[in-house]
Design a protein around this motif. Structure first.
Motif, PDB file in Angstrom:
ATOM      1  N   GLU A   1       0.720  -1.124  -0.007  1.00  0.00           N
ATOM      2  CA  GLU A   1       0.007   0.032  -0.062  1.00  0.00           C
ATOM      3  C   GLU A   1       0.808   1.247  -0.007  1.00  0.00           C
ATOM      4  OE1 GLU A   1      -3.246  -0.022  -0.181  1.00  0.00           O
ATOM      5  OE2 GLU A   1      -3.792  -1.862   0.547  1.00  0.00           O
ATOM      6  N   ILE A   2       0.382   2.313  -0.307  1.00  0.00           N
ATOM      7  CA  ILE A   2       1.071   3.843  -0.307  1.00  0.00           C
ATOM      8  C   ILE A   2       0.386   4.360   0.756  1.00  0.00           C
ATOM      9  CG2 ILE A   2       1.530   5.862  -1.328  1.00  0.00           C
ATOM     10  CD1 ILE A   2       1.538   4.602  -3.961  1.00  0.00           C
ATOM     11  N   THR A   3       1.136   4.738   2.049  1.00  0.00           N
ATOM     12  CA  THR A   3       0.604   5.447   3.048  1.00  0.00           C
ATOM     13  C   THR A   3       1.163   6.713   3.461  1.00  0.00           C
ATOM     14  OG1 THR A   3       2.022   4.293   4.630  1.00  0.00           O
ATOM     15  CG2 THR A   3       0.104   3.047   4.135  1.00  0.00           C
ATOM     16  N   LYS A   4       0.551   7.488   4.214  1.00  0.00           N
ATOM     17  CA  LYS A   4       0.981   8.787   4.480  1.00  0.00           C
ATOM     18  C   LYS A   4       2.375   8.712   5.238  1.00  0.00           C
ATOM     19  CE  LYS A   4      -0.162  13.063   7.555  1.00  0.00           C
ATOM     20  NZ  LYS A   4       0.768  12.723   8.457  1.00  0.00           N
ATOM     21  N   GLU A   5       2.437   7.829   5.897  1.00  0.00           N
ATOM     22  CA  GLU A   5       3.582   7.350   6.758  1.00  0.00           C
ATOM     23  C   GLU A   5       4.771   7.153   5.614  1.00  0.00           C
ATOM     24  OE1 GLU A   5       0.861   6.073   7.718  1.00  0.00           O
ATOM     25  OE2 GLU A   5       0.659   7.351   9.360  1.00  0.00           O
ATOM     26  N   ASP A   6       4.535   6.389   4.415  1.00  0.00           N
ATOM     27  CA  ASP A   6       5.704   6.039   3.593  1.00  0.00           C
ATOM     28  C   ASP A   6       5.959   7.121   2.633  1.00  0.00           C
ATOM     29  OD1 ASP A   6       5.304   3.164   3.987  1.00  0.00           O
ATOM     30  OD2 ASP A   6       3.682   2.930   2.619  1.00  0.00           O
TER      31      ASP A   6
END
Length: 236
Positions: free
Chosen positions: A73-78
Motif C-alpha cells: 500500500e501507499i500510506t501517509k507514513e510511507d
C-alpha cells in the motif's frame, strides 16, 4: 543453464516491477505466481525468484505462510519517510557538490534535462516527463561524488518511481517541478549555497505535501484504473 535461468529471472523481475510501477498491479492487490506465469509465458520458478527480488525492493510484501505476495500500500507514513530520506540525501549531495564546485558543463547538462522535461510534459508524454525528472535528481546526487550517498539514493528509486506516477492525478504538480528545478539551478550558478539548499528543501517538502494531498483526496480504486490506462497509453 544457470545463465538462462538468471536471464529469465531478470526478465520476470523487470516485467513484474513495471506492472507495479504502472499500476497494472495496484496497491493491496494479491499477486499470483500462477497467473503471472501464464501472462509472461514462463514457468513459476523464475517468477517466484523475481518476486523475492521485488520484495527486497520494498514494492511487495509477503502475506505469510501459505499466503500470496501483496503489492505494498501507499500510506501517509510511507510518503513522509521516503521524502524525508530523500531530503537528507539530496541536501547533503548538494552541499558536497557546491563545496567541490559545479562545472559549467554539468550545470548546462542539468538545464538541458530540465528543459526537456518541460517539453515532454507539454506534449503529454507522462513517462518521459518522469524519466527526465528522475534524471535531474540523479545527476544532482552523482555530482556529490560520494559513492555511499549515491547508493542510498539508488535504494529509494523504485519506491519513488511508483509514487511519482500519482502526480498524474494533478498535472499542475508536474508544471511546478521544473520551475522548482530552475530556481535550484539559479542559486547554484550564483554560488549561493544557502539559497540553493533552501530551494531544494522547499521543492522536496512541497512535493511531500502534494503527494500526501493526492493520497488523501484523489487516490481510490477508480484512480488506479486511470493511472494504469495513462501509463499504458503513453508511447511517446
Amino acid at each position: 543453464m544457470e545463465i538462462e535461468k538468471k536471464s529469465l529471472v531478470d526478465e520476470a523481475y523487470e516485467k513484474i516491477r513495471q506492472k507495479i510501477c504502472d499500476f497494472e498491479l495496484v496497491p493491496g492487490q494479491a499477486i499470483s505466481d500462477f497467473i503471472l506465469s501464464k501472462e509472461l509465458g514462463m514457468s513459476r520458478t523464475p517468477i517466484r525468484m523475481a518476486l523475492q527480488k521485488i520484495e527486497s525492493d520494498g514494492l511487495i510484501r509477503d502475506g505469510g505462510a501459505g499466503q500470496s505476495y501483496f503489492v505494498c500500500e501507499i500510506t501517509k507514513e510511507d510518503i513522509e519517510d521516503l521524502f524525508d530520506a530523500r531530503k537528507g540525501i539530496e541536501l547533503t549531495a548538494l552541499e558536497l557538490m557546491m563545496k567541490r564546485g559545479a562545472g559549467v558543463e554539468d550545470l548546462e547538462y542539468l538545464r538541458r534535462i530540465n528543459e526537456r522535461m518541460e517539453e515532454v510534459n507539454k506534449q503529454g508524454h507522462v513517462k518521459q516527463q518522469f524519466y527526465y525528472d528522475q534524471r535531474f535528481h540523479d545527476k544532482l546526487v552523482l555530482l556529490s561524488a560520494n559513492s555511499r550517498i549515491i547508493r542510498f539514493h539508488e535504494s529509494l528509486l523504485l519506491q519513488f518511481t511508483r509514487m511519482r506516477v500519482l502526480s498524474y492525478l494533478d498535472r499542475s504538480y508536474q508544471d511546478k517541478a521544473y520551475r522548482d528545478h530552475d530556481l535550484v539551478l539559479d542559486m547554484i550558478e550564483k554560488g549561493d549555497k544557502e539559497g540553493a539548499s533552501a530551494a531544494l528543501r522547499g521543492h522536496i517538502e512541497t512535493a511531500k505535501q502534494d503527494y500526501i494531498g493526492l493520497l488523501t483526496n484523489k487516490l481510490n480504486s477508480e484512480s488506479f484504473g486511470v493511472l494504469s490506462y495513462t501509463m499504458k497509453s503513453d508511447r511517446g
